[in-house]
Design a protein around this motif. Structure first.
Motif, PDB file in Angstrom:
ATOM      1  N   ARG A 101      56.810 -13.512  60.632  1.00 48.00           N
ATOM      2  CA  ARG A 101      57.644 -12.921  59.575  1.00 48.00           C
ATOM      3  C   ARG A 101      58.302 -11.638  60.050  1.00 48.00           C
ATOM      4  N   LEU A 102      57.680 -10.965  61.011  1.00 50.23           N
ATOM      5  CA  LEU A 102      58.222  -9.711  61.530  1.00 50.23           C
ATOM      6  C   LEU A 102      58.088  -9.687  63.042  1.00 50.23           C
ATOM      7  N   LEU A 103      59.163  -9.250  63.713  1.00 54.10           N
ATOM      8  CA  LEU A 103      59.144  -9.085  65.161  1.00 54.10           C
ATOM      9  C   LEU A 103      59.818  -7.767  65.514  1.00 54.10           C
ATOM     10  N   MET A 104      59.040  -6.868  66.137  1.00 52.27           N
ATOM     11  CA  MET A 104      59.568  -5.584  66.601  1.00 52.27           C
ATOM     12  C   MET A 104      59.340  -5.503  68.107  1.00 52.27           C
ATOM     13  N   LEU A 105      60.439  -5.375  68.857  1.00 52.55           N
ATOM     14  CA  LEU A 105      60.356  -5.257  70.313  1.00 52.55           C
ATOM     15  C   LEU A 105      61.106  -4.011  70.759  1.00 52.55           C
ATOM     16  N   SER A 106      60.432  -3.167  71.513  1.00 56.50           N
ATOM     17  CA  SER A 106      61.054  -1.959  72.058  1.00 56.50           C
ATOM     18  C   SER A 106      60.920  -2.009  73.570  1.00 56.50           C
ATOM     19  N   GLY A 107      62.044  -2.085  74.267  1.00 51.52           N
ATOM     20  CA  GLY A 107      62.015  -2.214  75.714  1.00 51.52           C
ATOM     21  C   GLY A 107      62.412  -3.615  76.141  1.00 51.52           C
ATOM     22  N   ASN A 108      62.699  -3.776  77.406  1.00 52.62           N
ATOM     23  CA  ASN A 108      63.211  -5.043  77.908  1.00 52.62           C
ATOM     24  C   ASN A 108      62.135  -6.106  78.080  1.00 52.62           C
ATOM     25  N   PHE A 109      62.584  -7.340  78.204  1.00 51.78           N
ATOM     26  CA  PHE A 109      61.700  -8.477  78.425  1.00 51.78           C
ATOM     27  C   PHE A 109      62.483  -9.516  79.214  1.00 51.78           C
ATOM     28  N   LYS A 110      61.751 -10.417  79.871  1.00 56.56           N
ATOM     29  CA  LYS A 110      62.371 -11.439  80.708  1.00 56.56           C
ATOM     30  C   LYS A 110      62.967 -12.560  79.864  1.00 56.56           C
ATOM     31  N   MET A 111      64.172 -12.979  80.232  1.00 54.67           N
ATOM     32  CA  MET A 111      64.833 -14.084  79.545  1.00 54.67           C
ATOM     33  C   MET A 111      65.019 -15.243  80.508  1.00 54.67           C
ATOM     34  N   GLN A 112      64.962 -16.472  79.965  1.00 52.53           N
ATOM     35  CA  GLN A 112      65.221 -17.675  80.733  1.00 52.53           C
ATOM     36  C   GLN A 112      66.323 -18.471  80.041  1.00 52.53           C
ATOM     37  N   PRO A 113      67.097 -19.268  80.799  1.00 51.57           N
ATOM     38  CA  PRO A 113      68.124 -20.116  80.150  1.00 51.57           C
ATOM     39  C   PRO A 113      67.492 -20.990  79.060  1.00 51.57           C
ATOM     40  N   GLY A 114      68.155 -21.029  77.932  1.00 46.14           N
ATOM     41  CA  GLY A 114      67.651 -21.847  76.823  1.00 46.14           C
ATOM     42  C   GLY A 114      66.812 -21.082  75.825  1.00 46.14           C
ATOM     43  N   ASP A 115      66.443 -19.841  76.127  1.00 43.39           N
ATOM     44  CA  ASP A 115      65.671 -19.032  75.171  1.00 43.39           C
ATOM     45  C   ASP A 115      66.504 -18.764  73.921  1.00 43.39           C
ATOM     46  N   SER A 116      65.868 -18.808  72.766  1.00 40.15           N
ATOM     47  CA  SER A 116      66.579 -18.557  71.507  1.00 40.15           C
ATOM     48  C   SER A 116      65.592 -18.113  70.435  1.00 40.15           C
ATOM     49  N   LEU A 117      66.137 -17.872  69.243  1.00 37.46           N
ATOM     50  CA  LEU A 117      65.336 -17.450  68.095  1.00 37.46           C
ATOM     51  C   LEU A 117      65.015 -18.604  67.150  1.00 37.46           C
ATOM     52  N   VAL A 118      65.480 -19.806  67.488  1.00 36.50           N
ATOM     53  CA  VAL A 118      65.378 -20.951  66.590  1.00 36.50           C
ATOM     54  C   VAL A 118      63.942 -21.219  66.161  1.00 36.50           C
ATOM     55  N   THR A 119      62.987 -20.951  67.048  1.00 44.59           N
ATOM     56  CA  THR A 119      61.578 -21.211  66.746  1.00 44.59           C
ATOM     57  C   THR A 119      61.092 -20.455  65.519  1.00 44.59           C
ATOM     58  N   PHE A 120      61.661 -19.264  65.282  1.00 39.55           N
ATOM     59  CA  PHE A 120      61.114 -18.362  64.258  1.00 39.55           C
ATOM     60  C   PHE A 120      61.845 -18.537  62.923  1.00 39.55           C
ATOM     61  N   SER A 121      61.719 -19.692  62.343  1.00 38.88           N
ATOM     62  CA  SER A 121      62.468 -20.008  61.123  1.00 38.88           C
ATOM     63  C   SER A 121      62.006 -19.218  59.904  1.00 38.88           C
ATOM     64  N   SER A 122      60.805 -18.612  59.975  1.00 37.95           N
ATOM     65  CA  SER A 122      60.285 -17.849  58.825  1.00 37.95           C
ATOM     66  C   SER A 122      60.538 -16.348  58.953  1.00 37.95           C
ATOM     67  N   LEU A 123      61.212 -15.920  60.025  1.00 36.67           N
ATOM     68  CA  LEU A 123      61.380 -14.495  60.298  1.00 36.67           C
ATOM     69  C   LEU A 123      62.203 -13.797  59.213  1.00 36.67           C
ATOM     70  N   ARG A 124      61.677 -12.683  58.718  1.00 36.06           N
ATOM     71  CA  ARG A 124      62.384 -11.878  57.711  1.00 36.06           C
ATOM     72  C   ARG A 124      62.838 -10.542  58.273  1.00 36.06           C
ATOM     73  N   THR A 125      62.122 -10.041  59.277  1.00 37.59           N
ATOM     74  CA  THR A 125      62.450  -8.745  59.867  1.00 37.59           C
ATOM     75  C   THR A 125      62.560  -8.886  61.380  1.00 37.59           C
ATOM     76  N   LEU A 126      63.727  -8.490  61.931  1.00 43.32           N
ATOM     77  CA  LEU A 126      63.942  -8.509  63.379  1.00 43.32           C
ATOM     78  C   LEU A 126      64.421  -7.131  63.814  1.00 43.32           C
ATOM     79  N   PHE A 127      63.578  -6.451  64.583  1.00 46.20           N
ATOM     80  CA  PHE A 127      63.892  -5.101  65.067  1.00 46.20           C
ATOM     81  C   PHE A 127      63.831  -5.122  66.585  1.00 46.20           C
ATOM     82  N   ILE A 128      64.982  -4.895  67.232  1.00 49.05           N
ATOM     83  CA  ILE A 128      65.066  -4.875  68.687  1.00 49.05           C
ATOM     84  C   ILE A 128      65.634  -3.519  69.107  1.00 49.05           C
ATOM     85  N   GLU A 129      64.986  -2.873  70.069  1.00 47.49           N
ATOM     86  CA  GLU A 129      65.415  -1.534  70.489  1.00 47.49           C
ATOM     87  C   GLU A 129      65.427  -1.446  72.014  1.00 47.49           C
ATOM     88  N   SER A 130      66.544  -0.913  72.548  1.00 47.71           N
ATOM     89  CA  SER A 130      66.662  -0.653  73.988  1.00 47.71           C
ATOM     90  C   SER A 130      66.342  -1.882  74.823  1.00 47.71           C
TER      91      SER A 130
END
Length: 452
Positions: A261-290
């Motif tokens: 329901r909530l995802l807060m990420l501060s700082g970078n992370f590794k990405m791969q081709p095909g990565d997306s947010l589709v999995t998190f269909s119940s997410l209400r809060t998305l906070f991404i920083e830097s």
């Protein structure tokens, strides 16, 4: 330790810690152990927290015998005494109420780890269910992240934690926030005016994490997060990475948590081709920083239940999705520090439930026609002021009667008072904060052409 070798003669480095092992690992020359408060100082601190006026002092002194017993259970720890004072100030100054606190069963609970003081649990237990949820939610904030009271309250509203009935939810949320400060569960940051920014003491924060441990994970390193994510399923995640640790944490480490329901990420992370947010269909809060977030941006519109979207200092983002209007429940958008964004999508005017929008520290220099349809806006920062023929962007502000905080930039682009008047700022009865930004107008020759 190399940077410290450049200090002048007589320079000292002061380290504060709750753990002797930290001091030893830093090879301290002298270790000073701070004593616990004695009864006199402890009673003085408790009184300071409880007293609302000097008139109440004689009444409070009649309760000193009970107060000293409560202090003894706090083991002379200043933080515990402050939290207990925050609890007692909400009670009647009667022997019965104070004895109820003294004799509460929570003092004998054995499941709490030793380092988490019972006084905090007692204060938490006294909160209403809504306040308990808001208190636990606040503890998810990454330690180095600065969130204003408006942003905190918007998160609470987005997750359905604020019950305002027919009233204004933001006002009720701020009442919750102020009560947590009154109870010393949140501490105002003295570097900012009033109670605009709040923090949480490490001990109180640890207690909150302990209580919410089955539903929420707060991790300050990618490696720690990875290990825990494999062994448990969470509803709320708050992860802070830095430096080399950002290479250890991959977006795919999150994909198994489909009920988030909530995802807060501060700082970078590794990405791969095909990565997306589709999995998190119940997410209400998305906070991404830097973080680098551009690769995931298009999939944001798959989050049909999203209420809160904050993309702070995500410098690789140059725009919002054109179909942002598909997020029909979206209430909060914060693009602060996203310097690559120069324009908002036209479809943003269809987000009729939007209550907060900030484009501070971006290069947004225009807004779509029809912006006036966002009549539920409560906070608006970074609004660009400009002329387009006979039309002025300020005209779009006229119908926004619910605005409580407003920030305008580029006022040097409008010289006619009649154009400025179209914003109808004076008619906005709820407006309590107005920020104006303007600079001088320069001609092609570089000389001052006009002054605003």
């Amino acid at each position: 330790m190399t940077p410290f070798s450049y200090g002048g003669p007589g320079s000292r480095v002061l380290i504060t810690t709750r753990h002797d092992t930290v001091a030893r690992s830093m090879k301290v020359v002298y270790c000073h152990h701070v004593d616990k408060l004695g009864p006199i100082d402890a009673w003085s601190l408790l009184k300071k927290q409880v007293l609302t006026s000097g008139k109440d002092e004689p009444e409070l002194d009649m309760l000193k015998d009970i107060g000293l017993q409560i202090i003894a259970k706090c083991d002379g720890l200043p933080l515990a005494i402050k939290v207990m004072g925050g609890l007692l100030c909400k009670k009647e100054k009667t022997r019965r109420d104070w004895e109820d606190i003294l004799n509460d069963d929570i003092w004998s609970v054995s499941q709490i780890p030793e380092e988490l003081n019972y006084a905090i649990h007692l204060s938490y237990d006294d909160l209403s269910p809504c306040l308990q949820e808001c208190f636990l939610h606040f503890s998810l904030k990454p330690k180095k992240t600065i969130l204003s009271v408006n942003e905190v309250v918007s998160m609470w509203i987005g997750e359905g934690l604020v019950n305002g009935g027919s009233g204004i939810l933001e006002l009720e949320g701020k009442r919750y926030y102020n009560e947590l400060i009154l109870r010393n569960l949140i501490e105002p940051d003295t570097n900012y005016p009033g109670q605009f920014i709040g923090n949480m003491h490490d001990v109180i924060r640890s207690f909150a994490h302990f209580v919410a441990r089955d539903e929420a994970l707060v991790a300050q390193s990618g490696a720690t997060a990875k290990n825990k994510l494999r062994s448990h399923s969470f509803l709320r995640l708050s992860i802070e990475t830095k430096g080399a640790e950002s290479d250890e944490f991959e977006w795919r480490d999150l994909t198994g948590h489909k009920l988030l329901r909530l995802l807060m990420l501060s700082g970078n992370f590794k990405m791969q081709p095909g990565d997306s947010l589709v999995t998190f269909s119940s997410l209400r809060t998305l906070f991404i920083e830097s973080a680098n977030f551009a690769a995931l941006l298009e999939s944001v519109c798959q989050l049909k239940h999203l209420r809160y979207l904050s993309l702070r200092s995500c410098t690789d983002i140059s725009r919002l999705p054109k179909n942002i209007h598909e997020l029909k429940f979206l209430q909060h958008i914060n693009l602060e520090g996203c310097g690559g964004i120069v324009k908002l999508p036209d479809s943003i005017v269809k987000l009729r439930g939007l209550r907060y929008l900030s484009t501070n520290d971006t290069h947004v220099n225009s807004i779509p026609r029809g912006f006036r349809a966002l009549t539920n806006l409560w906070v608006l920062f970074g609004f660009p002021t400009y002329m387009d023929g006979d039309w002025c962007s300020l005209e779009e502000l006229g119908p926004l009667s619910q605005l409580k905080e407003l920030g305008l930039k580029g006022l040097e682009n409008v010289l006619e008072a009649s154009s400025i008047a179209k914003a109808r700022v004076g008619a906005k009865q709820y407006l309590t904060a107005l920020t104006l930004e303007c600079s001088s107008r320069l001609g092609d020759d570089g000389l001052l052409k006009a002054r605003v």
